[in-house]
Design a protein around this motif. Sequence first.
Motif, PDB file in Angstrom:
ATOM      1  N   GLU A 198      36.194  41.761  21.554  1.00  0.00           N
ATOM      2  CA  GLU A 198      35.970  43.197  21.659  1.00  0.00           C
ATOM      3  C   GLU A 198      34.815  43.604  20.742  1.00  0.00           C
ATOM      4  OE1 GLU A 198      38.511  47.406  21.306  1.00  0.00           O
ATOM      5  OE2 GLU A 198      39.462  45.493  20.805  1.00  0.00           O
ATOM      6  N   ILE A 201      38.705  37.651  28.586  1.00  0.00           N
ATOM      7  CA  ILE A 201      38.070  38.465  27.548  1.00  0.00           C
ATOM      8  C   ILE A 201      37.672  37.585  26.374  1.00  0.00           C
ATOM      9  CG2 ILE A 201      38.463  40.318  25.863  1.00  0.00           C
ATOM     10  CD1 ILE A 201      40.275  41.653  27.958  1.00  0.00           C
ATOM     11  N   THR A 212      33.336  40.280  28.856  1.00  0.00           N
ATOM     12  CA  THR A 212      34.018  39.485  29.878  1.00  0.00           C
ATOM     13  C   THR A 212      33.138  38.414  30.518  1.00  0.00           C
ATOM     14  OG1 THR A 212      33.496  41.213  31.515  1.00  0.00           O
ATOM     15  CG2 THR A 212      35.643  41.331  30.421  1.00  0.00           C
ATOM     16  N   ARG A 238      45.455  43.272  22.517  1.00  0.00           N
ATOM     17  CA  ARG A 238      45.738  44.362  23.442  1.00  0.00           C
ATOM     18  C   ARG A 238      46.477  45.499  22.757  1.00  0.00           C
ATOM     19  NH1 ARG A 238      47.995  43.593  29.587  1.00  0.00           N
ATOM     20  NH2 ARG A 238      48.160  45.791  30.120  1.00  0.00           N
ATOM     21  N   GLU A 272      34.614  48.176  30.165  1.00  0.00           N
ATOM     22  CA  GLU A 272      35.672  49.049  29.686  1.00  0.00           C
ATOM     23  C   GLU A 272      37.004  48.307  29.792  1.00  0.00           C
ATOM     24  OE1 GLU A 272      38.882  51.597  29.605  1.00  0.00           O
ATOM     25  OE2 GLU A 272      38.171  51.041  31.610  1.00  0.00           O
ATOM     26  N   LEU A 273      37.796  48.376  28.726  1.00  0.00           N
ATOM     27  CA  LEU A 273      38.993  47.537  28.617  1.00  0.00           C
ATOM     28  C   LEU A 273      39.946  47.682  29.799  1.00  0.00           C
ATOM     29  CD1 LEU A 273      40.931  45.647  27.153  1.00  0.00           C
ATOM     30  CD2 LEU A 273      41.776  47.624  25.867  1.00  0.00           C
ATOM     31  N   GLU A 274      40.297  48.898  30.159  1.00  0.00           N
ATOM     32  CA  GLU A 274      41.277  49.072  31.239  1.00  0.00           C
ATOM     33  C   GLU A 274      40.741  48.538  32.563  1.00  0.00           C
ATOM     34  OE1 GLU A 274      44.367  49.842  30.732  1.00  0.00           O
ATOM     35  OE2 GLU A 274      43.889  50.069  28.594  1.00  0.00           O
ATOM     36  N   PHE A 321      40.170  39.874  20.409  1.00  0.00           N
ATOM     37  CA  PHE A 321      40.844  40.866  21.252  1.00  0.00           C
ATOM     38  C   PHE A 321      42.349  40.857  21.039  1.00  0.00           C
ATOM     39  CE2 PHE A 321      43.022  41.836  25.325  1.00  0.00           C
ATOM     40  CZ  PHE A 321      42.794  43.203  25.300  1.00  0.00           C
ATOM     41  N   VAL A 363      35.137  45.517  25.902  1.00  0.00           N
ATOM     42  CA  VAL A 363      35.320  44.080  25.723  1.00  0.00           C
ATOM     43  C   VAL A 363      34.195  43.320  26.411  1.00  0.00           C
ATOM     44  CG1 VAL A 363      37.816  44.185  25.420  1.00  0.00           C
ATOM     45  CG2 VAL A 363      36.872  43.997  27.731  1.00  0.00           C
ATOM     46  N   LYS A 374      36.276  54.952  24.837  1.00  0.00           N
ATOM     47  CA  LYS A 374      36.853  53.800  25.535  1.00  0.00           C
ATOM     48  C   LYS A 374      36.718  52.549  24.673  1.00  0.00           C
ATOM     49  CE  LYS A 374      36.994  56.271  29.474  1.00  0.00           C
ATOM     50  NZ  LYS A 374      38.217  56.583  30.228  1.00  0.00           N
ATOM     51  N   ARG A 375      37.627  51.624  24.847  1.00  0.00           N
ATOM     52  CA  ARG A 375      37.481  50.309  24.224  1.00  0.00           C
ATOM     53  C   ARG A 375      36.608  49.430  25.109  1.00  0.00           C
ATOM     54  NH1 ARG A 375      43.325  48.118  22.549  1.00  0.00           N
ATOM     55  NH2 ARG A 375      42.046  46.422  21.690  1.00  0.00           N
TER      56      ARG A 375
END
Length: 413
Positions: free
Chosen positions: A256, A253, A8, A413, A242-244, A411, A6, A3-4
Amino acid sequence: MKKRVVITGVGAVTPLGNDVITTWEKVKAGESGIAPIESTNVENSNVKVAGEVKNFEPGNYMDFKEARRMARFTHFAIAASKMAVEDAGVVVGETIPAERIGVWVGSGIGGLDEFEIQHKRFLSKGPKRVSPFIIPMLIPDMASGRVSIELGAKGINNCSVTACASGANSIGDAFRAVQNGDMDMMIAGGAEAAITEMTIAGFANMTALSTNPDPRTASRPFDKNRDGFVIAEGSGIVILEELEHALARGAKIYGELVGYGATGDAHHITTPAPDGEGGQRAMKLALADGGLLGTDVDYINAHGTSTYYNDLFETKAVKAVFGEHAYDLSISSTKSMTGHLLGAAGAIEAIFSLLAIRDGVLPPTINYETPDEELDLDYVPNEAKKKDISVVLSNSLGFGGHNVTLAFRKFDR
């Protein structure tokens, strides 16, 4: 598939201020949070300055009665964690199921301040006057445990204890938990509050601390006249997500986290391996983990303690890893302003790395007056510089030969 991950949310308590905004504004202005020591007796010590947290009230962040059952480093961790969670716009149990958010907060020393207080009480008044809370006050994992309790986070709960690399290791290890899909979110970082008589005596007797009594110039990383680090305290916490998951809830954000390198020197309990060999490998691992080339790196937030060997060997390590590009990228040590937060240092510096990317600002190394002929890179002397920054490495090195590098990227996308 990995997973990516980030960032937040961020939260901090530092010698420069009791929140991220105040701290970062002072970093950009090149201000110092180092001052004469007030919290402990240094009358018989040749160490006179430190980076103490000022005007901090635990009752602003937690129940006052409960706060009395915790050590100071735990107070800092809870405060920084609550600020980070609020900054991320997270309500545990609503924004995210409690079982999908974990806590990983490291500390190099834990509640040594409370240990000293209770030991004096034990010697003067006997065993029955020792606090029944002394054990949970002093053990380093209790910051992570208490943060979990305060915020209701029921996922993985852990604590990396790797001396001055503790905060960075905690972020890196928490990163893996999200990257591998074990957690959707982690509250991660470090906390320390070890400005005590015994700590100062121990570091001073190994000649690690600066004996410069002038708080304006005591912490001078990469300067030829550096004479040791300045001890400091505080906490830094980041929210790794997790990015999603972050995109689905419309989170802001900061950047990353793409790479994590961790190595051991297998050399000496306090002195880095010659030429920073272990640090070299940590940086290479972080670059490889993030799919980065050396030429992608714009800035390195150095461990930069203001000790002779650290600054020399870290410089040599950067040259060995980056070759000619070492002279094109910028390096600075924000410890020139904060002092050395020990187990919290890597976490605070991870936040500075992210904000450097966000604002396009290279934090300065202040107190840089006399160049050292062995140290010839761009240390961003004395004043911050504007620069478009895409990739930052943050280095943390700890007694015992622990080396950690975190790689952050703007970051996209």
